[in-house]
Design a protein around this motif. Structure first.
Motif, PDB file in Angstrom:
ATOM      1  N   ILE A  99       0.823  -1.207   0.000  1.00  0.00           N
ATOM      2  CA  ILE A  99       0.000   0.000   0.000  1.00  0.00           C
ATOM      3  C   ILE A  99       0.866   1.270   0.000  1.00  0.00           C
ATOM      4  O   ILE A  99       0.514   2.278  -0.617  1.00  0.00           O
ATOM      5  N   ARG A 144       0.499   4.176  -2.723  1.00  0.00           N
ATOM      6  CA  ARG A 144       0.289   5.583  -2.378  1.00  0.00           C
ATOM      7  C   ARG A 144       1.317   6.471  -3.074  1.00  0.00           C
ATOM      8  O   ARG A 144       0.978   7.518  -3.606  1.00  0.00           O
ATOM      9  N   LYS A 153       0.532   9.465  -5.751  1.00  0.00           N
ATOM     10  CA  LYS A 153       0.938  10.854  -5.563  1.00  0.00           C
ATOM     11  C   LYS A 153       1.685  11.369  -6.777  1.00  0.00           C
ATOM     12  O   LYS A 153       1.411  12.459  -7.255  1.00  0.00           O
ATOM     13  N   SER A 204      -5.998   8.908  -7.394  1.00  0.00           N
ATOM     14  CA  SER A 204      -6.346   8.343  -6.090  1.00  0.00           C
ATOM     15  C   SER A 204      -6.114   6.830  -6.095  1.00  0.00           C
ATOM     16  O   SER A 204      -5.994   6.207  -7.153  1.00  0.00           O
ATOM     17  N   LEU A 205      -6.064   6.251  -4.919  1.00  0.00           N
ATOM     18  CA  LEU A 205      -5.966   4.790  -4.803  1.00  0.00           C
ATOM     19  C   LEU A 205      -7.121   4.123  -5.542  1.00  0.00           C
ATOM     20  O   LEU A 205      -6.922   3.151  -6.269  1.00  0.00           O
ATOM     21  N   ASP A 206      -8.314   4.674  -5.353  1.00  0.00           N
ATOM     22  CA  ASP A 206      -9.480   4.054  -6.014  1.00  0.00           C
ATOM     23  C   ASP A 206      -9.349   4.111  -7.529  1.00  0.00           C
ATOM     24  O   ASP A 206      -9.715   3.170  -8.226  1.00  0.00           O
ATOM     25  N   TRP A 217      -8.273   0.088  -7.522  1.00  0.00           N
ATOM     26  CA  TRP A 217      -9.478  -0.668  -7.217  1.00  0.00           C
ATOM     27  C   TRP A 217      -9.718  -1.687  -8.319  1.00  0.00           C
ATOM     28  O   TRP A 217      -9.365  -1.444  -9.477  1.00  0.00           O
ATOM     29  N   LEU A 236     -10.769   2.154  -0.869  1.00  0.00           N
ATOM     30  CA  LEU A 236      -9.332   2.266  -0.573  1.00  0.00           C
ATOM     31  C   LEU A 236      -9.006   3.651  -0.037  1.00  0.00           C
ATOM     32  O   LEU A 236      -8.273   3.795   0.939  1.00  0.00           O
ATOM     33  N   ASP A 237      -9.564   4.652  -0.686  1.00  0.00           N
ATOM     34  CA  ASP A 237      -9.275   6.015  -0.252  1.00  0.00           C
ATOM     35  C   ASP A 237      -9.754   6.264   1.175  1.00  0.00           C
ATOM     36  O   ASP A 237      -9.078   6.937   1.951  1.00  0.00           O
ATOM     37  N   PHE A 239      -7.268   3.673   3.398  1.00  0.00           N
ATOM     38  CA  PHE A 239      -5.811   3.576   3.259  1.00  0.00           C
ATOM     39  C   PHE A 239      -5.103   4.794   2.703  1.00  0.00           C
ATOM     40  O   PHE A 239      -3.898   4.754   2.483  1.00  0.00           O
ATOM     41  N   TRP A 240      -5.834   5.866   2.469  1.00  0.00           N
ATOM     42  CA  TRP A 240      -5.129   7.061   2.031  1.00  0.00           C
ATOM     43  C   TRP A 240      -4.508   7.751   3.237  1.00  0.00           C
ATOM     44  O   TRP A 240      -5.045   7.697   4.331  1.00  0.00           O
ATOM     45  N   GLU A 241      -3.362   8.353   3.029  1.00  0.00           N
ATOM     46  CA  GLU A 241      -2.715   9.122   4.094  1.00  0.00           C
ATOM     47  C   GLU A 241      -2.078  10.331   3.459  1.00  0.00           C
ATOM     48  O   GLU A 241      -1.413  10.199   2.446  1.00  0.00           O
TER      49      GLU A 241
END
Lengths: 71, 71
Positions: A44, A48, A52, A57-59, A63, B58-59, B62-64
């Motif tokens: 993860i 991330r 960035k 986004s992660l999604d 996903w 996920l966002d 698990f987003w930071e």
DNA sequence: AATTAATGTCGTATATACTTGACATAATGT
DNA sequence: ACATTATGTCAAGTATATACGACATTAATT
């Protein structure tokens, strides 16, 4: 595992090579290649970092609906 | 690494124990514990599985923003 | 057509995610 | 108070993410 075309698309939209992306997130070029090929299952933290750099986004990038295979 | 309180909250909202969640996603209870404690850095596959069970994105889980420490 | 850059892939090595079993303590129920 | 359940943590083992070096192939440049 299933290929991640979304990363490739986002990367190409920014006119970056696998090497560029690898450098920007601090992993080897082979790691980026393997992730795009769906050959492994990044952590993860790396996901991330990729998000960035690519401005997603992660999604958006990580996903997936199907594939509850193994862990 | 930083503790992931968001998973814990989402889990407790569903009245699940660490063991329940572990079982539902197919990992050991210690793995869930370690993730909540921020002791390691799960793979995206496991993150997705957790999201599906907890009904979050996920966002959301698990987003930071901060912490560009290592990789 | 020839060079160079980008990608795919292989082998070997290392770090770490994850497992299993065990035990201690904290919290909850009777 | 006692029993049970949930959580935290440790040690030793296994699986796999990632590194690094090398080479082949494909795409882009000139």
């Amino acid at each position: 595992m299933t290929r991640n075309i979304k990363i490739k698309v986002a990367r190409v939209q920014l006119d970056m090579t696998q090497k560029d992306l690898a450098l920007a997130v601090g992993v080897s070029r082979q790691t980026i290649n393997a992730i795009e090929q769906g050959e492994y299952n990044p952590t993860i933290k790396l996901c991330r970092a990729i998000c960035k750099v690519l401005g997603k986004s992660l999604d958006e990038l990580f996903w997936e609906e199907e594939n509850e295979d193994e862990r």
